[in-house]
Design a protein around this motif. Sequence first.
Motif, PDB file in Angstrom:
ATOM      1  N   VAL A 156     -25.776   6.268 -18.529  1.00 45.95           N
ATOM      2  CA  VAL A 156     -27.716   6.789 -18.693  1.00 45.95           C
ATOM      3  C   VAL A 156     -26.829   8.130 -20.113  1.00 45.95           C
ATOM      4  O   VAL A 156     -26.536   8.457 -18.682  1.00 45.95           O
ATOM      5  CB  VAL A 156     -28.361   6.671 -17.523  1.00 45.95           C
ATOM      6  N   VAL A 157     -26.984   8.600 -20.489  1.00 50.39           N
ATOM      7  CA  VAL A 157     -27.057  10.121 -21.515  1.00 50.39           C
ATOM      8  C   VAL A 157     -28.602  10.036 -21.559  1.00 50.39           C
ATOM      9  O   VAL A 157     -28.914   9.921 -21.678  1.00 50.39           O
ATOM     10  CB  VAL A 157     -26.319   8.674 -23.178  1.00 50.39           C
ATOM     11  N   VAL A 158     -27.604  11.547 -21.265  1.00 47.88           N
ATOM     12  CA  VAL A 158     -29.536  12.795 -21.708  1.00 47.88           C
ATOM     13  C   VAL A 158     -29.160  14.105 -22.520  1.00 47.88           C
ATOM     14  O   VAL A 158     -27.993  14.837 -22.124  1.00 47.88           O
ATOM     15  CB  VAL A 158     -29.112  13.124 -19.330  1.00 47.88           C
ATOM     16  N   HIS A 159     -30.135  13.698 -22.714  1.00 51.59           N
ATOM     17  CA  HIS A 159     -29.777  15.559 -23.215  1.00 51.59           C
ATOM     18  C   HIS A 159     -30.814  15.687 -22.881  1.00 51.59           C
ATOM     19  O   HIS A 159     -31.966  15.687 -23.485  1.00 51.59           O
ATOM     20  CB  HIS A 159     -29.795  14.566 -25.145  1.00 51.59           C
ATOM     21  N   LEU A 160     -30.907  17.171 -22.328  1.00 52.44           N
ATOM     22  CA  LEU A 160     -31.852  17.947 -21.644  1.00 52.44           C
ATOM     23  C   LEU A 160     -32.731  19.120 -22.900  1.00 52.44           C
ATOM     24  O   LEU A 160     -34.182  19.238 -22.981  1.00 52.44           O
ATOM     25  CB  LEU A 160     -31.072  19.345 -20.744  1.00 52.44           C
ATOM     26  N   ALA A 161     -32.337  19.263 -24.742  1.00 51.88           N
ATOM     27  CA  ALA A 161     -32.920  19.782 -25.763  1.00 51.88           C
ATOM     28  C   ALA A 161     -33.045  21.100 -25.013  1.00 51.88           C
ATOM     29  O   ALA A 161     -32.799  21.563 -24.175  1.00 51.88           O
ATOM     30  CB  ALA A 161     -34.160  18.781 -25.805  1.00 51.88           C
ATOM     31  N   LEU A 162     -34.106  21.620 -25.686  1.00 47.19           N
ATOM     32  CA  LEU A 162     -34.500  23.165 -25.708  1.00 47.19           C
ATOM     33  C   LEU A 162     -34.208  23.591 -24.426  1.00 47.19           C
ATOM     34  O   LEU A 162     -34.013  24.417 -23.350  1.00 47.19           O
ATOM     35  CB  LEU A 162     -34.977  23.321 -26.773  1.00 47.19           C
ATOM     36  N   GLY A 163     -35.392  23.236 -23.393  1.00 46.26           N
ATOM     37  CA  GLY A 163     -36.561  23.589 -22.517  1.00 46.26           C
ATOM     38  C   GLY A 163     -36.240  22.266 -21.023  1.00 46.26           C
ATOM     39  O   GLY A 163     -36.742  22.662 -20.303  1.00 46.26           O
ATOM     40  N   GLY A 164     -34.839  21.795 -20.940  1.00 49.75           N
ATOM     41  CA  GLY A 164     -35.230  20.633 -20.523  1.00 49.75           C
ATOM     42  C   GLY A 164     -33.788  21.054 -19.407  1.00 49.75           C
ATOM     43  O   GLY A 164     -32.861  22.585 -19.560  1.00 49.75           O
ATOM     44  N   TRP A 165     -33.657  20.452 -17.965  1.00 47.82           N
ATOM     45  CA  TRP A 165     -33.268  21.376 -16.360  1.00 47.82           C
ATOM     46  C   TRP A 165     -33.057  20.141 -15.893  1.00 47.82           C
ATOM     47  O   TRP A 165     -33.254  19.074 -16.188  1.00 47.82           O
ATOM     48  CB  TRP A 165     -33.721  22.343 -16.186  1.00 47.82           C
ATOM     49  N   VAL A 166     -32.191  19.579 -14.451  1.00 43.72           N
ATOM     50  CA  VAL A 166     -32.224  18.718 -13.739  1.00 43.72           C
ATOM     51  C   VAL A 166     -32.071  19.732 -12.730  1.00 43.72           C
ATOM     52  O   VAL A 166     -31.539  20.651 -11.987  1.00 43.72           O
ATOM     53  CB  VAL A 166     -30.223  18.147 -13.871  1.00 43.72           C
ATOM     54  N   LYS A 167     -32.795  18.825 -11.682  1.00 46.64           N
ATOM     55  CA  LYS A 167     -33.376  19.521 -10.124  1.00 46.64           C
ATOM     56  C   LYS A 167     -32.550  18.775  -9.461  1.00 46.64           C
ATOM     57  O   LYS A 167     -32.860  17.629  -9.749  1.00 46.64           O
ATOM     58  CB  LYS A 167     -34.794  19.709 -10.223  1.00 46.64           C
ATOM     59  N   VAL A 168     -32.251  19.043  -8.415  1.00 44.13           N
ATOM     60  CA  VAL A 168     -31.729  18.521  -7.468  1.00 44.13           C
ATOM     61  C   VAL A 168     -32.547  18.376  -6.026  1.00 44.13           C
ATOM     62  O   VAL A 168     -32.930  19.595  -5.643  1.00 44.13           O
ATOM     63  CB  VAL A 168     -30.036  18.788  -7.116  1.00 44.13           C
ATOM     64  N   HIS A 169     -32.668  18.145  -4.648  1.00 41.56           N
ATOM     65  CA  HIS A 169     -34.015  17.206  -4.051  1.00 41.56           C
ATOM     66  C   HIS A 169     -32.742  16.995  -3.157  1.00 41.56           C
ATOM     67  O   HIS A 169     -31.585  15.757  -3.578  1.00 41.56           O
ATOM     68  CB  HIS A 169     -35.118  17.128  -3.927  1.00 41.56           C
ATOM     69  N   ASP A 170     -32.730  17.249  -1.840  1.00 38.73           N
ATOM     70  CA  ASP A 170     -32.204  16.175  -0.666  1.00 38.73           C
ATOM     71  C   ASP A 170     -32.743  15.338  -0.169  1.00 38.73           C
ATOM     72  O   ASP A 170     -32.890  14.620   0.452  1.00 38.73           O
ATOM     73  CB  ASP A 170     -31.999  16.840   0.250  1.00 38.73           C
ATOM     74  N   GLU A 171     -34.021  15.058  -0.797  1.00 39.94           N
ATOM     75  CA  GLU A 171     -34.234  13.795  -0.516  1.00 39.94           C
ATOM     76  C   GLU A 171     -34.763  12.842  -1.344  1.00 39.94           C
ATOM     77  O   GLU A 171     -35.030  13.316  -2.568  1.00 39.94           O
ATOM     78  CB  GLU A 171     -35.988  13.806   0.356  1.00 39.94           C
ATOM     79  N   LEU A 172     -35.300  11.708  -1.170  1.00 37.77           N
ATOM     80  CA  LEU A 172     -35.804  10.756  -2.350  1.00 37.77           C
ATOM     81  C   LEU A 172     -37.170  10.196  -2.743  1.00 37.77           C
ATOM     82  O   LEU A 172     -38.081  10.912  -2.174  1.00 37.77           O
ATOM     83  CB  LEU A 172     -35.730   8.931  -1.750  1.00 37.77           C
ATOM     84  N   PRO A 173     -37.275  10.801  -4.383  1.00 35.04           N
ATOM     85  CA  PRO A 173     -38.089  11.032  -4.960  1.00 35.04           C
ATOM     86  C   PRO A 173     -39.403  10.275  -4.628  1.00 35.04           C
ATOM     87  O   PRO A 173     -39.026   8.766  -4.642  1.00 35.04           O
ATOM     88  CB  PRO A 173     -38.092  11.022  -6.546  1.00 35.04           C
ATOM     89  N   GLU A 174     -40.657  10.305  -5.291  1.00 32.61           N
ATOM     90  CA  GLU A 174     -41.743   9.574  -5.285  1.00 32.61           C
ATOM     91  C   GLU A 174     -42.157   9.180  -6.667  1.00 32.61           C
ATOM     92  O   GLU A 174     -41.726  10.373  -7.357  1.00 32.61           O
ATOM     93  CB  GLU A 174     -43.002   9.804  -4.448  1.00 32.61           C
TER      94      GLU A 174
END
Length: 302
Positions: free
Chosen positions: A82-100
């Motif tokens: 899985v390859v991710v390019h965040l580009a100009l405004g992208g970011w990664v947010k990490v949470h302690d729970e599974l997302p809906e």
Amino acid sequence: MPELPEVTALAAFLDARLAGATVDRVFVVSPSALKTASPPYTDLVGRSIESVGRRGKYLVFRVAPDGSSGEGADDGGGRLLVVVHLALGGWVKVHDELPEATLGRGKGYSAARFGFVRGEETTGIDLTEAGTWKRLAVWIVRRLEDVPAIAELGPEPLEDSFTLERFRSLLNKRQQIKGLLRNQKIIAGIGNAYSDEILHLAKLSPFAVASTLDDGETERLYAALRSTLEGATTEAIGRPPEDLKDEKRASMRVHRRTGEACPVCGDTIREVTFSDSALQYCPTCQTGGKLLADRTTSKFLK
């Protein structure tokens, strides 16, 4: 845009958090972000994460073949990337729970959401992007070379093989050095911010032509490139994702410091603007006291 130091730190943080975890769920919130259709993103569910790494400005999640840990398997035997390019405004947010699948209201948007389980630990990952351009991109492939832009990337500037002689061989172009440093096909991982910082440390004009640099200037630029990226990476490693952007801004000497005093000589930091970006520099340190004019109206300084 996150560059080599931030993406390296982000990959290290995610690797420590996700290596050995199982992909529990995947939601593609913005279909335009997913650049591949085969293998389908649903094939990720139930597989384990082997590692998270980086190539250039791209995050690379190595996902084990279905039903195994992936040990001894080659990239054509079922492993996915899985390859991710965040580009100009992208970011990664990490949470302690599974997302809906659905998102709460807020600024920006989420391009994709992932949920992971490792023992009793759960982790949610949101790939988010601010603004309206929607340039964040995700590929699911079997080989890195299946992502066209990665196949064309230049060498990694912090690898041992990136020697002074290797660097010197890349400068045989009638191209301004600022643009060359940012060209991902020539050197991977450097963007607008760190190219400003590298050129300031090297005491070179951003408009200097690469092929005209003498031996001393080339050696100075190489040393500045390595020390700037190594120092920034060292500072970034170990920091959580939410702190990386602020740390990057705080560490800049000239980038986005227009109007402030140069920390080396005290001169006023200046800016040259373009249609979609800007560069900053110190006249005393880099251009012999001369001000660089706008490229649309005046001749470049060397």
